[in-house]
Design a protein around this motif. Structure first.
Motif, PDB file in Angstrom:
ATOM      1  N   ASP A  39       6.194  45.918  83.316  1.00 22.93           N
ATOM      2  CA  ASP A  39       5.864  44.792  84.090  1.00 22.93           C
ATOM      3  C   ASP A  39       7.152  44.261  84.861  1.00 22.93           C
ATOM      4  O   ASP A  39       8.069  43.828  84.405  1.00 22.93           O
ATOM      5  CB  ASP A  39       5.469  43.622  82.975  1.00 22.93           C
ATOM      6  N   ILE A  40       6.835  43.979  86.200  1.00 21.05           N
ATOM      7  CA  ILE A  40       8.059  43.557  87.006  1.00 21.05           C
ATOM      8  C   ILE A  40       7.552  42.422  87.866  1.00 21.05           C
ATOM      9  O   ILE A  40       6.383  41.920  87.427  1.00 21.05           O
ATOM     10  CB  ILE A  40       8.252  44.687  88.125  1.00 21.05           C
ATOM     11  N   THR A  41       8.513  41.606  88.620  1.00 23.68           N
ATOM     12  CA  THR A  41       8.142  40.507  89.302  1.00 23.68           C
ATOM     13  C   THR A  41       8.038  41.039  90.949  1.00 23.68           C
ATOM     14  O   THR A  41       8.906  41.525  91.402  1.00 23.68           O
ATOM     15  CB  THR A  41       9.234  39.412  89.303  1.00 23.68           C
ATOM     16  N   GLU A  42       6.772  40.808  91.336  1.00 25.11           N
ATOM     17  CA  GLU A  42       6.564  41.065  92.748  1.00 25.11           C
ATOM     18  C   GLU A  42       6.474  39.951  93.612  1.00 25.11           C
ATOM     19  O   GLU A  42       5.982  38.798  93.274  1.00 25.11           O
ATOM     20  CB  GLU A  42       5.447  41.827  92.752  1.00 25.11           C
ATOM     21  N   TYR A  43       7.157  40.105  94.780  1.00 25.88           N
ATOM     22  CA  TYR A  43       7.205  38.903  95.932  1.00 25.88           C
ATOM     23  C   TYR A  43       6.160  39.291  96.990  1.00 25.88           C
ATOM     24  O   TYR A  43       6.405  40.256  97.378  1.00 25.88           O
ATOM     25  CB  TYR A  43       8.393  38.671  96.548  1.00 25.88           C
ATOM     26  N   SER A  44       5.154  38.388  96.897  1.00 28.14           N
ATOM     27  CA  SER A  44       4.005  38.766  98.032  1.00 28.14           C
ATOM     28  C   SER A  44       3.377  37.603  98.424  1.00 28.14           C
ATOM     29  O   SER A  44       2.988  36.556  97.662  1.00 28.14           O
ATOM     30  CB  SER A  44       3.104  39.704  97.231  1.00 28.14           C
ATOM     31  N   ALA A  45       3.082  37.589  99.527  1.00 33.30           N
ATOM     32  CA  ALA A  45       2.336  36.422 100.241  1.00 33.30           C
ATOM     33  C   ALA A  45       2.840  35.078 100.115  1.00 33.30           C
ATOM     34  O   ALA A  45       2.224  34.006  99.794  1.00 33.30           O
ATOM     35  CB  ALA A  45       0.871  36.643  99.576  1.00 33.30           C
ATOM     36  N   GLY A  46       4.144  35.031 100.213  1.00 29.81           N
ATOM     37  CA  GLY A  46       5.121  33.830  99.980  1.00 29.81           C
ATOM     38  C   GLY A  46       5.159  33.463  98.377  1.00 29.81           C
ATOM     39  O   GLY A  46       5.613  32.312  98.259  1.00 29.81           O
ATOM     40  N   GLY A  47       4.874  34.259  97.526  1.00 30.82           N
ATOM     41  CA  GLY A  47       5.205  33.707  96.298  1.00 30.82           C
ATOM     42  C   GLY A  47       5.332  34.978  95.205  1.00 30.82           C
ATOM     43  O   GLY A  47       5.248  36.027  95.411  1.00 30.82           O
ATOM     44  N   PHE A  48       5.771  34.495  94.168  1.00 34.83           N
ATOM     45  CA  PHE A  48       6.184  35.555  92.762  1.00 34.83           C
ATOM     46  C   PHE A  48       5.149  35.791  91.916  1.00 34.83           C
ATOM     47  O   PHE A  48       4.496  34.736  91.644  1.00 34.83           O
ATOM     48  CB  PHE A  48       7.487  35.044  92.224  1.00 34.83           C
ATOM     49  N   GLY A  49       4.841  36.882  91.317  1.00 31.84           N
ATOM     50  CA  GLY A  49       3.934  37.143  90.567  1.00 31.84           C
ATOM     51  C   GLY A  49       4.278  38.394  89.472  1.00 31.84           C
ATOM     52  O   GLY A  49       5.165  39.207  89.771  1.00 31.84           O
ATOM     53  N   VAL A  50       3.397  38.568  88.236  1.00 34.79           N
ATOM     54  CA  VAL A  50       3.661  39.619  87.542  1.00 34.79           C
ATOM     55  C   VAL A  50       2.945  40.638  88.036  1.00 34.79           C
ATOM     56  O   VAL A  50       1.763  40.686  88.155  1.00 34.79           O
ATOM     57  CB  VAL A  50       3.656  39.167  85.873  1.00 34.79           C
ATOM     58  N   LYS A  51       3.603  41.888  88.070  1.00 38.47           N
ATOM     59  CA  LYS A  51       2.741  43.124  88.430  1.00 38.47           C
ATOM     60  C   LYS A  51       3.124  44.358  87.400  1.00 38.47           C
ATOM     61  O   LYS A  51       4.387  44.736  87.276  1.00 38.47           O
ATOM     62  CB  LYS A  51       3.368  43.446  89.934  1.00 38.47           C
ATOM     63  N   PRO A  52       2.228  44.797  87.031  1.00 41.04           N
ATOM     64  CA  PRO A  52       2.382  46.036  85.978  1.00 41.04           C
ATOM     65  C   PRO A  52       2.564  47.201  86.951  1.00 41.04           C
ATOM     66  O   PRO A  52       1.751  47.455  87.883  1.00 41.04           O
ATOM     67  CB  PRO A  52       1.020  46.157  85.365  1.00 41.04           C
ATOM     68  N   ILE A  53       3.460  48.073  86.820  1.00 44.49           N
ATOM     69  CA  ILE A  53       3.777  49.441  87.552  1.00 44.49           C
ATOM     70  C   ILE A  53       3.834  50.564  86.605  1.00 44.49           C
ATOM     71  O   ILE A  53       4.102  50.282  85.284  1.00 44.49           O
ATOM     72  CB  ILE A  53       4.716  49.141  88.473  1.00 44.49           C
TER      73      ILE A  53
END
Length: 261
Positions: A8-22
């Motif tokens: 699980d990483i932190t992704e910055y996208s569309a102006g915000g941060f969220g948790v993303k599984p990779i």
């Protein structure tokens, strides 16, 4: 065999941060020892370690014939792989170790390579291929590249006839993927003078030299070639095609193997 790991990483996208599984691709050192002496340590995904080791040794002229191999053993754990290759000749005789930084993975070690001598070789083979066959093979390469699709962290190479894909290999480095193919062809004594290598990744000189040493007359890549590779292809007679897209590609050199429809 596990070839990737979930995080699980932190992704910055569309102006915000969220948790993303990779999924992150596996990378382990593989040490090749020949008659008890270390030849090189490569970084790889740990797939096909025997074929990778033998392909590297064949590519670097440690081996000329499969009959020279008397034993082939693999020791593996989660952190490291060691491939011990025993041969019946002295592979170190009259060799000098030259270390240079190449564009590939591993220690960047070249063992007595002499490009001027190698480039005097003229590649044979009467394979003929059409533009549509090239585009179809590259399309199949992409379809088989599931590990790349999951991780975005590997290269893919294949051994083909104009009509079909015979071998497909993937690894963190295109050098490793091609060496796996070389090793399997060498161990199985497969004829390659009527085959093609279709690969991803930039065609640097060391990639073209690996294909040349294998004796494969056609090299196709989805990426571009360096100037040195183009010059080597023209000196040795390899058909070199790159920058393959959905409906186009570049022909850097062709001594008559490409059928112009």
């Amino acid at each position: 065999m596990i070839d990737s790991y979930h995080y699980d990483i932190t992704e910055y996208s569309a102006g915000g941060f969220g948790v993303k599984p990779i999924r992150s691709i596996r990378e382990v050192p593989l040490t090749i020892r020949i008659n008890g002496r270390e030849a090189v340590t490569l970084l790889c995904t740990a797939k096909y370690p025997k074929e990778l080791a033998v392909g590297f040794l064949k590519s670097d002229a440690f081996l000329q014939s499969p009959e020279q191999i008397t034993a082939l053993e693999v020791e593996e754990d989660d952190e490291r792989i060691v491939v011990d290759v025993e041969v019946c000749h002295d592979p170190w005789k009259n060799r000098t170790v030259e270390r240079s930084i190449t564009s590939g993975c591993g220690k960047g070690t070249n063992f007595g390579r002499n490009v001027s001598t190698i480039s005097r070789r003229r590649i044979g083979g009467d394979v003929r291929v059409t533009p549509q066959q090239i585009l179809s093979l590259v399309d199949e390469l992409h379809r088989r590249s599931t590990l790349y699709g999951a991780t975005r962290g590997c290269h893919n190479s294949s051994l083909c006839t104009p009509e079909e894909m015979l071998l497909f290999r993937e690894d963190i480095g295109r050098h490793n993927a091609i060496d796996m193919i070389c090793g399997q062809c060498f161990l199985k004594d497969m004829s390659v003078d009527d085959k093609m290598v279709v690969s991803t990744g930039r065609v640097a000189s060391e990639i073209l030299l690996k294909v040349l040493r294998m004796g494969v007359p056609v090299l196709v890549s989805t990426a571009v070639a360096t100037r040195f590779s183009v010059e080597l292809a023209r000196k040795t007679g390899i058909t070199l095609i790159g920058n393959v897209k959905d409906d186009s590609f570049w022909v850097y050199n062709d001594p008559g193997r490409l059928i112009r429809e």
